[in-house]
Design a protein around this motif. Structure first.
Motif, PDB file in Angstrom:
ATOM      1  N   TYR A 106       0.923  -1.085   0.196  1.00 48.46           N
ATOM      2  CA  TYR A 106       0.065   0.080   0.002  1.00 48.46           C
ATOM      3  C   TYR A 106       0.863   1.139   0.079  1.00 48.46           C
ATOM      4  O   TYR A 106       0.723   2.312  -0.670  1.00 48.46           O
ATOM      5  N   GLY A 109      -5.121   3.448  -3.549  1.00 49.52           N
ATOM      6  CA  GLY A 109      -4.673   3.024  -2.499  1.00 49.52           C
ATOM      7  C   GLY A 109      -5.577   2.376  -1.275  1.00 49.52           C
ATOM      8  O   GLY A 109      -5.319   1.304  -0.848  1.00 49.52           O
ATOM      9  N   LEU A 125      -6.112  -1.470  -0.102  1.00 49.76           N
ATOM     10  CA  LEU A 125      -5.759  -1.551   1.456  1.00 49.76           C
ATOM     11  C   LEU A 125      -7.244  -2.282   1.908  1.00 49.76           C
ATOM     12  O   LEU A 125      -7.246  -3.401   2.648  1.00 49.76           O
ATOM     13  N   THR A 157      -5.632   0.309  -8.884  1.00 50.53           N
ATOM     14  CA  THR A 157      -4.354   0.458  -8.244  1.00 50.53           C
ATOM     15  C   THR A 157      -3.291   0.343  -9.230  1.00 50.53           C
ATOM     16  O   THR A 157      -2.125   1.023  -9.038  1.00 50.53           O
TER      17      THR A 157
END
Lengths: 507, 480, 213, 302
Positions: A142, A158, A162, A224
């Motif tokens: 992350y 991010g 997570l 991501t």
């Protein structure tokens, strides 16, 4: 010296590297030697090296340390060493010149942490320690993916990563605890001997599948990968997807299996033949998508004057690792037998029945054909290059059917490129379209945009998320600041507890 | 007699601090007392007295299992308190320091009380002693929070007194003397009158549950924690809630001895799951990072209640979790206090991009949030894993699934708020405001130490603590 | 003896109902003060041996509940220039009905609870329950801080009444501690009420809703 | 040694005869239209002329522009070598080579499309878009046909599985493969190689910017591809394996010739269908192959 000890030595080097992030060159040297050691450990384990196990009296979190290195982890260690070693070389430019020093240092730290945690996941043989290392990997990944967290899109991506990895970890927590409940300890040793634990592996699949981006657990993947620095995406996809073989060869093996079942007229072919056709269709679609993405990004003229002036080519340090990785892919594709030899010890770990599997004869032939074709490609390319060199001096504008003043913005857009194929799936995908049609004799502005909703994040999850947020908003309104109601809640709590007691007594 | 020092030293120091005429040197009372208290409690932890002092009060195994964490927590708060109070010279710290010390003494007394009435007196006294700390800021908002804390908390405490009397009457009706010493209540066992026992449990659970902050009695918590200085939040969330939890454990032992373990388990599990759910929902909604900490505290109280419903192994895990929660939550409150002070407000509208303004506190804050959401390798991860394991061992699959789902939602809420506070761009006003509150090592050190303690506690839990918890469990689950 | 106790408790229960109907703060304060004094005198009726410590306690209770706290509340009331709680969240008539129903329910419930023979004929248990209910009703239903403090006092009176059942078994030390705590609580609340009055220039708790989600 | 000879002969046949096929098609069309038309070997002349010419490059292209045609040509040739030429048989053959065949065709397509997109031209982009989109359907049909052959013969290499069938499966397969042939080689009704309106083209529009030897490579590659598909169709339908020696060769060449004539006839009597109908036609091809697969499955199971 066994592979395991070498692996531990590699971990030590990585840990030392974390301490040296202040000095980029020292860090790079330490990190690369760590990666090289890791590579050696993996190769030792893959070679005929015996299974290495180490149990210690030292307890971490109440569980004794238990490390184990078999051929399967060895294989993954080799892949990890390659990918992780290439990254810093690629990034050393990005992390030293363009970014502020602090970002560069953070990047080095988290890169080391990620590699350290991933190797630890591969080496640990205790569920608790795997969980620790796994979550350490998630957090470091992350932090790596959000190095440029000044941008909102990066932060959002991010956070999604997570959140998804948290869901995965919770599934893994459930998995390992259930395992511990069944076998009495978090140690994975007894697990190998318990076939009745199979249903639990669905939980593990969710846990690891989330990180590997398996459908429908892939929600975090697109954003991501798009927002993280490229080498980070490579590490993420390389580490947690871990393709056992490269591209075509692996697909070929899968498809061959399907085909043979069809040829043998086995009943299973009723499933495999359609699967083969579906594989082809999806392969063709992937080709279309890939061409679309690559062409729109890299080919043709730049649409934007700013891009032309600011973007420049990276130097050799950025290109060399990419070339090395690409070369690796080519090697595996053209020398499948060697790759097969490398894989087989690892496969034995997965299923003992597969011990000593010889590479099939087809694979040998395929390898030769691939080599021959590659040679032919090189030869014709050289001829073509020679032609262009000798006779291709003239330069002209791309043919534009008589248009006097072409601009770069007239190139085909990604949306238009994909519109034919996507139009066949409109009934399924339900794309959102936005038009601004050109109007009048001299239209100033026209626009067409098409966006397809992401199936899990924007469709399947919408309902539950709305439900939870609705409940949350409802709860929020209950906390309205009037102490009278708070005392009423207290009384209601008393009544609820009484009701539970009465129910329990009545039973 | 050494154990009486745990109560008397802080109490005497509270009086002395109240009379002490010098503003600047008064906060040092905190560190002095904290060091003495830690030394005493750690000595007693390693070498416990052979027998409790009396049947009324004494350093029994449960006190041994929980009191040292209060000492450590207070030490962290005291170390933070000196530089903090130096920043707040505009307010007199006389009442603040005195009531902090008094709260420490009273918390020690509550942990060591072996008589239900005495326990109640100490708990109520802690509640009252924390009032001057709560409205230390003396703003209208702080006053409002104090009012709600008193009204809701006071009602809860009153109900627990009623519950204590009911327990006494259960004993009286069962042929006993109405004696409220735990030892004699447990000895009476199944002779206790069942209806009165159950009424007493409902009242005590709701009463002490209010003090702990279990939903739906948690409503005072966000207000109090949101408006009080971080150091007070740390003390309340890490210390006072622990006192109420210990009280519930002791009462639960009486009910268990009377053969009502099923009822206690069911109700604790119910309130525990409800609390984690409610906390998760609020965490998704709130827009204030100090209130967020309050809801996180509600969540952890819920986890404690769930663990306490699970028999010996569960209670063991709960004691472990109390330690982890106290140290981690205290660290989080202190670092959040630093961020809040620099930002000038705790709402997301104002506080943003704090990693650029207070980088160290912000990093500690994020790490603390990760720790408190049970990310390994911090302590809460290990205790929560243990709790999940016990839950699954007892065959409560659906409860486990619900708990894990709530943990996920809570994680989403906590990280959402934390990231939007820490990352992003700070406004010019915040930057200007923050210049008045530089980050000094004295303000960073205590939360760092507490976080380090949490890390160490999870990875290498000392065997003396493990055995202390085991003995406490044996005390609570001894069947006459 | 029992008759005297029952008379006192019955009076207290009646005062509960009156407290629920009154909208005027001075009379509410007076009712709570009278109830507190009435209950404060009860140990004299129950204790077989009335030593000096019991006298001291009774004296303390009566003084504080009958005079000190009412004085504090009146002072706050005058400073805030209010003498009525005109907009209750639960109206006077519904309050009275709920209170009456609660009293009846308390009588019925107490009748079904296992009670020792010496307590079976007294109104102590139903009286305690009714007072607790009344207190909660005032806390939930009224908007002025002073009314809520009065509600809290009624709640405490109920608990005190229940505590009288255990008067022989709870050691005096603990009982004194409990009393001291309750008194201190009221003092602290009184101080906070005073500060609220100064800070907000009002005792209307509906203004105290800044802290919310 | 005989294998090397075999390979050399096959290569010469493929490379040398392939440009004849478009000439035959053109001649058939001309005859039907009542014209004389260009000579049969017109493509040879064109190729020779182009090979001598200079190359004009667009200002925006990168090396992919001229690597593309080279790679595509090799890929098509590789695919063609997998298809048996009677009576010699395939040059390369191993179990599962049909997958290589399909993937090599895909590679060729990829290389052509890449080269087309190098120019940044909207026309070529449109062509490329059509090419990759229609390929999804035509590849599905092709693979289904191959799976049908595979089920029918029980083998997984092209040489072994191309055992002709009679009856319903054969007819269905022939029709399906013929449609795939037309689509893959951009013939009417899918595409009109002779049109001059770029907006309506698929293949031709992708190579607008290629010139000289590059264009020659592309044109020759297209001819080889046509040859390859024709051979596939013939081998799948005609029982040439049962004949021996020269008779087999004769039958095979006759088959190739008649397929080519058939293409010419189709081009003479049909018009290019609109783009919206192309998917429909391709789906028809897929269904024909799929039915062939079902029939083959049924017969194999019986």
């Amino acid at each position: 010296m066994t592979g395991g000890l070498v692996a531990v030595w590699a971990l030590g080097l990585q840990a030392v590297a974390i301490g040296a992030t202040r000095w980029p060159r020292l860090w790079l040297a330490l990190f690369l030697s760590g990666a090289a050691t890791l590579l050696g450990a993996g190769l030792l384990a893959l070679g005929q090296g015996p299974l290495w196990e180490w149990r210690s009296e030292l307890a971490i979190g109440g569980e004794p340390l238990h490390l184990r290195l078999d051929a399967l982890s060895g294989l993954f260690l080799v892949l990890l060493a390659f990918i992780s070693g290439a990254g810093p070389l690629h990034a050393s430019v990005a992390w030293s010149q363009r970014a502020p020093a602090a970002t560069a240092r953070r990047g080095r730290t988290w890169w080391s942490m990620t590699v350290l945690c991933t190797s630890a996941v591969l080496l640990c043989s205790n569920g608790l320690h795997i969980l620790i290392a796994w979550e350490g990997f998630a957090v470091s990944a992350y932090c790596l993916a959000t190095l440029e967290r000044e941008r909102t899109a990066v932060r959002a991506a991010g956070w999604l990563f997570l959140a998804a990895s948290r869901l995965g970890t919770l599934a893994l927590i459930a998995f390992f605890t259930l395992l511990a409940v069944r076998t009495g300890s978090f140690d994975l040793g007894p697990m190998r001997a318990c076939p009745d634990l199979a249903p639990l592996f669905w939980l593990a699949l969710v846990g690891f599948g989330l990180k590997a981006g398996l459908f429908p657990l892939h929600v975090w993947v697109p954003s991501t990968y798009a927002e993280a620095p490229s080498h980070v995406s490579a590490l993420l996809s390389g580490v947690v997807g871990l393709p056992p073989l490269n591209g075509f060869v692996s697909e070929w093996l899968i498809a061959l299996g399907l085909l043979e079942s069809a040829a043998a007229h086995a009943d299973v072919a009723l499933i495999t033949a359609p699967a083969l056709i579906a594989l082809t269709v999806s392969g063709a679609l992937v080709l279309a998508t890939f061409v679309k993405a690559v062409s729109v990004t890299f080919l043709g003229a730049s649409r934007d004057a700013r891009t032309r002036s600011t973007v420049r080519e990276g130097d050799w340090r950025e290109r060399a690792p990419m070339l090395a990785l690409a070369l690796g892919c080519v090697l595996i594709a053209s020398a499948p037998v060697a790759a097969w030899r490398l894989i087989v010890p690892a496969l034995e770990e997965v299923n003992p029945l597969w011990t000593g599997l010889a590479p099939p004869a087809e694979l040998v032939t395929l390898g030769r054909v691939q080599v021959a074709l590659a040679a032919a490609r090189v030869a014709t390319t050289l001829v073509s290059a020679a032609c262009v060199r000798s006779r291709g001096r003239r330069r002209a504008l791309t043919l534009h059917c008589g248009l006097a003043a072409p601009t770069a913005r007239m190139q085909l857009e990604a949306t238009s490129f994909g519109s034919i194929a996507t139009s066949w799936f409109n009934w399924l995908l339900g794309p959102e379209r936005r038009y601004a049609r050109p109007r009048g004799a001299f239209p100033q502005h026209a626009q067409f945009a098409e966006r397809i909703k992401e199936p899990v994040l924007e469709r399947a999850l919408v309902g539950p998320v709305a439900l939870v947020l609705g409940a949350s908003a409802w709860a929020r309104r209950r906390q309205h600041g009037r102490p009278q109601s708070y005392i009423l809640y207290l009384v209601l709590g008393l009544l609820a507890v009484s009701a539970v007691i009465l129910a329990e007594v009545a039973l | 007699m050494m154990e009486l020092g745990l109560i008397l030293v802080p109490s005497a120091a509270a009086l002395a601090a109240f009379l002490w005429p010098f503003e600047r040197s008064r906060p040092w009372f905190l560190i002095g007392v904290a060091l003495v208290h830690v030394a005493l409690s750690l000595t007693l932890l390693v070498a416990p007295p052979a027998a409790p002092l009396s049947e009324w009060i004494g350093f029994d195994p449960l006190a041994r299992a929980l009191l040292p964490t209060v000492s450590l927590l207070f030490l962290g708060c005291a170390l933070y308190g000196v530089p903090y109070l130096a920043l707040r010279r505009e307010r007199s710290n006389r009442a603040f320091v005195a009531s902090m010390l008094a709260a420490l003494g009273l918390m020690s007394a509550a942990h060591m009380a072996r008589h239900l009435g005495l326990l109640w007196v100490a708990t109520e006294a802690v509640t009252l002693a924390s009032v001057p700390m709560l409205h230390f800021n003396n703003s209208p908002r702080a006053l409002e929070a104090t009012w709600k804390y008193l009204l809701v908390g006071g009602t809860g405490v009153a109900l627990s007194l009623l519950g204590s009397f009911c327990l006494g009457y259960a004993s009286l009706y069962g042929g006993g003397s109405g004696d409220l010493r735990f030892i004699s209540l447990m000895a009476q066992g199944e002779d206790l009158s069942r209806p009165w026992l159950l009424i007493a449990w409902a009242l005590l659970l709701v009463g002490y549950g209010t003090k702990m902050g279990l939903a739906p009695m948690h409503t005072w918590k966000p207000d109090a924690y949101g408006e009080a200085p971080g150091i007070v939040g740390a003390l309340l969330a890490g210390g006072v809630t622990t006192v109420a939890f210990a009280a519930l454990l002791r009462v639960r032992a009486v009910l268990d001895a009377a053969g009502e373990a099923a009822v206690t388990s069911r109700t604790l599990l119910f309130l525990g799951l409800l609390s984690t759910l409610v906390a998760a929902l609020f965490l998704l909604a709130t827009r204030n990072f100090k209130r967020m900490l309050a809801y996180s505290s509600v969540e952890h109280m819920g986890i404690l209640a769930i663990a306490a419903s699970l028999g010996p192994a569960g209670v063991w895990a709960a004691l472990f979790h109390v330690w982890n929660n106290s140290l981690t939550k205290a660290s989080l409150f202190l670092s959040a206090g630093n961020v809040r002070r620099a930002a000038g407000a705790a709402t997301l509208d104002v506080a943003s991009g704090m990693s650029l303004v207070t980088p160290r506190s912000a990093a500690l804050f994020v790490t603390g949030v990760f720790a408190v959401t049970a990310l390994p390798p911090f302590g809460p991860f290990f205790s929560e894993l243990q709790i999940v394991r016990v839950l699954l061992e007892s065959g409560r699959g659906w409860s486990t699934a619900g708990l894990l789902a709530c943990l996920l939602l809570a994680f989403l809420g906590l990280t959402r708020i934390t990231f939007s506070v820490v990352y992003g761009r700070p406004s010019a006003a915040v930057r200007r405001h923050a210049q008045r509150f530089p980050e000094t090592p004295a303000l960073i050190g205590p939360p760092l130490l507490l976080l380090g303690a949490s890390l160490w506690l999870g990875l290498f839990t000392p065997s003396v603590l493990r055995s202390a918890w085991k003995e406490a469990v044996d005390l609570l689950f001894v069947l006459p | 003896m029992t008759e005297a106790v029952n008379l006192c408790v019955g009076l207290a229960m009646g005062l509960n109902l009156v407290a629920l109907t009154t909208g005027r703060l001075p009379s509410l304060i007076r009712i709570v003060a009278v109830q507190g004094m009435l209950l404060g005198l009860m140990p004299l009726l129950l204790e077989h041996w009335a030593g000096p410590i019991v006298f001291l306690m009774v004296l303390g209770t009566v003084t504080i509940k009958g005079f000190v706290i009412p004085y504090l509340l009146r002072r706050a009331m005058r400073a805030a220039h209010i003498d009525r709680d005109l907009e209750p969240l639960i109206g006077y008539v519904p309050s009275l009905l709920i209170g009456a129903a609660g009293t009846v329910a308390a009588m019925a419930f107490a009748g079904r609870l296992p009670l020792l023979p010496e307590h079976r004929d007294t109104l102590l248990v139903p009286g305690a329950m009714a007072s607790v209910l009344t207190g909660l009703l005032l806390l939930i239903g009224r908007t002025k801080a002073i009314s809520q403090v009065c509600g809290y006092l009624v709640l405490e009176n109920g608990i005190y009444l229940f505590g009288l059942l255990l008067v022989h078994s709870v050691p005096l030390m603990v009982e004194a501690g409990i009393l001291l705590d309750l008194t201190a609580a009221i003092f602290v609340i009184g101080i906070i009420v005073d500060r609220i009055q100064r800070a907000f220039d009002s005792l209307d708790t509906r203004k105290l809703t800044t802290l919310r989600e | 040694m005989s294998r090397l000879l075999h390979a050399l002969v096959s290569l010469v046949l493929l490379l040398g005869l392939a440009p004849l096929l478009p000439g035959i098609v053109g001649r058939v069309k001309a005859l039907v239209a009542g014209r004389r038309g260009p000579p049969l070997g017109q493509l040879y002349f064109d190729l020779a002329r182009l090979w001598r010419k200079d190359i004009v490059l667009s200002t925006v292209v990168s090396p992919g522009f001229w690597i593309g045609p080279a790679v595509a040509w090799v890929a098509v040739l590789g695919a063609a070598l997998l298809v048996p030429i009677q009576p010699l048989g395939a040059v390369i053959s191993f179990p599962g080579d049909m997958l290589l065949f399909v993937s090599l065709l895909a590679l060729a397509r990829f290389a052509t499309v890449w080269a087309a997109l190098e120019t940044g031209s909207a026309f070529e982009g449109l062509g490329a878009s059509r090419e990759v989109s229609f390929a999804v359907l035509s590849e599905a049909a092709l693979v289904t046909a191959l799976v049908a052959l595979c089920v029918q013969s029980g083998a997984t290499s092209l040489e072994a599985m191309l055992t002709p069938t009679s009856g319903a499966a054969g007819v269905l397969l022939a029709a399906g493969l013929f449609l795939v042939l037309l689509a893959e080689n951009c013939r009417i009704p899918f595409d009109d190689p002779a049109t001059h309106l770029e907006l309506t083209m698929i293949h031709e529009v992708m190579v607008l910017d290629h010139s000289g030897p590059l264009l020659a490579t592309i044109l020759h590659g297209a001819a080889v591809k046509l040859m390859c598909f024709t051979a596939l169709l013939v081998s799948a339908v005609l029982p040439t394996q049962r004949l021996d020696g020269w008779l087999a060769a004769l039958a095979w060449f006759g088959g190739v010739l008649s397929v080519t004539v058939a293409i010419g006839l189709v081009e003479s009597f049909m018009a290019r269908s609109s783009f919206r109908r192309v998917p429909l036609l391709l789906t028809t091809a897929f269904l024909l192959c799929f039915f062939a697969l079902l029939v083959a499955w049924n017969e194999g199971g019986a």
